[in-house]
Design a protein around this motif. Structure first.
Motif, mmCIF file in Angstrom:
data_model
loop_
_atom_site.group_PDB
_atom_site.id
_atom_site.type_symbol
_atom_site.label_atom_id
_atom_site.label_comp_id
_atom_site.label_asym_id
_atom_site.label_seq_id
_atom_site.Cartn_x
_atom_site.Cartn_y
_atom_site.Cartn_z
ATOM 1 N N ASN A 265 0.857 -1.183 0.000
ATOM 2 C CA ASN A 265 0.000 0.000 0.000
ATOM 3 C C ASN A 265 0.895 1.234 0.000
ATOM 4 O O ASN A 265 1.500 1.585 1.015
ATOM 5 N N PHE B 95 -1.501 -5.180 2.506
ATOM 6 C CA PHE B 95 -2.874 -5.606 2.749
ATOM 7 C C PHE B 95 -3.184 -6.804 1.868
ATOM 8 O O PHE B 95 -2.404 -7.173 0.980
ATOM 9 N N HIS C 194 -13.268 -8.484 -0.066
ATOM 10 C CA HIS C 194 -12.674 -7.330 0.604
ATOM 11 C C HIS C 194 -11.360 -6.968 -0.061
ATOM 12 O O HIS C 194 -10.662 -7.805 -0.636
ATOM 13 N N GLY D 28 -8.301 -5.125 1.555
ATOM 14 C CA GLY D 28 -7.780 -4.536 2.774
ATOM 15 C C GLY D 28 -8.906 -4.053 3.660
ATOM 16 O O GLY D 28 -9.966 -4.690 3.785
ATOM 17 N N ASP D 29 -8.690 -2.894 4.281
ATOM 18 C CA ASP D 29 -9.743 -2.247 5.069
ATOM 19 C C ASP D 29 -10.440 -1.155 4.268
ATOM 20 O O ASP D 29 -11.252 -0.414 4.817
ATOM 21 N N PHE D 30 -10.126 -1.085 2.970
ATOM 22 C CA PHE D 30 -10.628 0.019 2.158
ATOM 23 C C PHE D 30 -11.984 -0.270 1.533
ATOM 24 O O PHE D 30 -12.773 0.649 1.308
ATOM 25 N N ARG E 291 -15.210 -3.441 0.967
ATOM 26 C CA ARG E 291 -15.759 -4.766 1.239
ATOM 27 C C ARG E 291 -17.164 -4.866 0.654
ATOM 28 O O ARG E 291 -17.824 -3.838 0.422
ATOM 29 N N SER F 195 -14.264 2.537 2.463
ATOM 30 C CA SER F 195 -13.814 3.327 3.615
ATOM 31 C C SER F 195 -12.441 3.905 3.281
ATOM 32 O O SER F 195 -11.411 3.247 3.494
#
Length: 354
Positions: free
Chosen positions: A100, A119, A151, A153-155, A157, A194
């Motif tokens: 990332n 990620f 998904h 990463g956390d970016f 989903r 996100s």
């Protein structure tokens, strides 16, 4: 903010088109009519009714693109009674340790490599299957309730839900016919993102479009198959199957290219001895490739494989060419199947001492 209009792109959920089981890969995935083991939970849930073991377990691991992407499968199948069966299938296709670099440049404009993190991006599918024999002799039907989680990463989903429907018909001792309507009701996949301020700024500076929450739809695909199997000498047998994938998402670059339907055939052949050894071969993935002079050439994907069974354990191997004649990207695929007997019946069996 949701998109104003639903999106139904081609090749949506394409990781669910790869398949499961090296036995199927060796036959170029021409198994919808003949599948009769734990992998039926994926290929055609109606085939689960042909399982007569207490429990079957299937597993597979393969890698793509020089090991960058990992593909894993686990399946369970169990007869409920003499007319019905249930199954569960888990699939993951993922890429791990992706750098990332959106935080590479700090607030002062300096490059700081310590700000690079990693990620994973993964696609997960959970299939819950049920199958039942019909009053008509030789006819079985089945269905999958499908849950898909993706998904990045956390970016980003997403969650998706859909249904598959399958049917099998056995005509005499030599012929089997099958059909699978994948994503029968269309599979709806809701994406949410996100992104922090730093990532949004990076997207803007680099000219990338900022993703928005939205809905993705996977349109139905109909797979039709016919299998012929016959003994040629004692326990030696030969079987062949031809399947046709009928896509409903528009014109694809396959053998039969029309709109809104495109048809992709694949053919498999197997020669075996009882439940002990099976040799397999198949061709599929008929694709037109555009040459530098703007002419087109038809390419195919050949596959070969072998399966060995011993005391309830089956080991299958497939050697597949996922490229073309000029850039051959060969893949080795192994899978396992375990057939477990009822422990109660084992305990009831009298022990014989030598």
């Amino acid at each position: 903010i949701s998109n104003a209009q639903d999106i139904a792109p081609k090749y949506s959920y394409e990781f669910l088109s790869i398949g499961v089981g090296a036995s199927a890969f060796g036959m170029s995935n021409a198994v919808v009519a003949g599948v009769d083991d734990v992998t039926a939970g994926y290929w055609n849930p109606a085939g689960l009714t042909e399982i007569d073991d207490f429990l079957q377990i299937g597993a597979m691991h393969s890698e793509y693109f020089a090991g960058i992407a990992k593909y894993d499968y686990i399946g369970l199948a169990k007869p409920l009674d003499d007319k019905s069966a249930a199954g569960f299938t888990f699939i993951r296709f993922g890429v791990d340790d992706i750098p990332n670099t959106t935080q590479l440049i700090d607030a002062s404009g300096n490059i700081d490599y310590d700000r690079i993190t990693t990620f994973s991006a993964g696609d997960y599918a959970f299939l819950f299957s049920y199958a039942r024999k019909m009053p008509i002799e030789g006819l079985s039907v089945g269905a999958n309730f499908k849950v898909v989680y993706r998904h990045v990463g956390d970016f980003a989903r997403s969650w998706g839900f859909g249904l598959d429907g399958g049917v099998k018909y056995k005509l005499g001792e030599k012929w089997k016919f099958g059909a699978l309507l994948r994503d029968a009701t269309s599979t709806f996949n809701a994406w949410s993102f996100s992104l922090d301020d730093q990532m949004i700024e990076t997207f803007q500076v680099t000219g990338n479009e900022i993703p928005e929450n939205g809905l993705e739809i996977t349109l139905p695909k109909l797979i039709l198959g016919a299998q012929f199997k016959t003994n040629i000498y004692k326990e030696f047998y030969v079987k062949s199957e031809i399947d046709f994938d009928v896509n409903t998402d528009g014109r694809r670059n396959v053998l039969i290219r029309t709109s809104p339907f495109s048809i992709d055939p694949h053919i498999g052949l197997a020669f075996g001895y009882g439940k002990w050894v099976t040799l397999r071969a198949g061709i599929g993935n008929w694709t037109f490739v555009k040459n530098p002079d703007l002419t087109e050439s038809l390419t195919i994907q050949p596959n070969i494989g072998i399966g060995v069974g011993f005391k309830g354990i089956n080991i299958d191997y497939a050697f597949t060419d996922i490229g073309d004649a000029s850039v051959a990207l060969y893949s080795h695929v192994f899978s396992l199947r375990f057939k477990l007997q009822d422990p109660k019946k084992k305990s009831d069996t009298p022990r014989t001492d030598e």
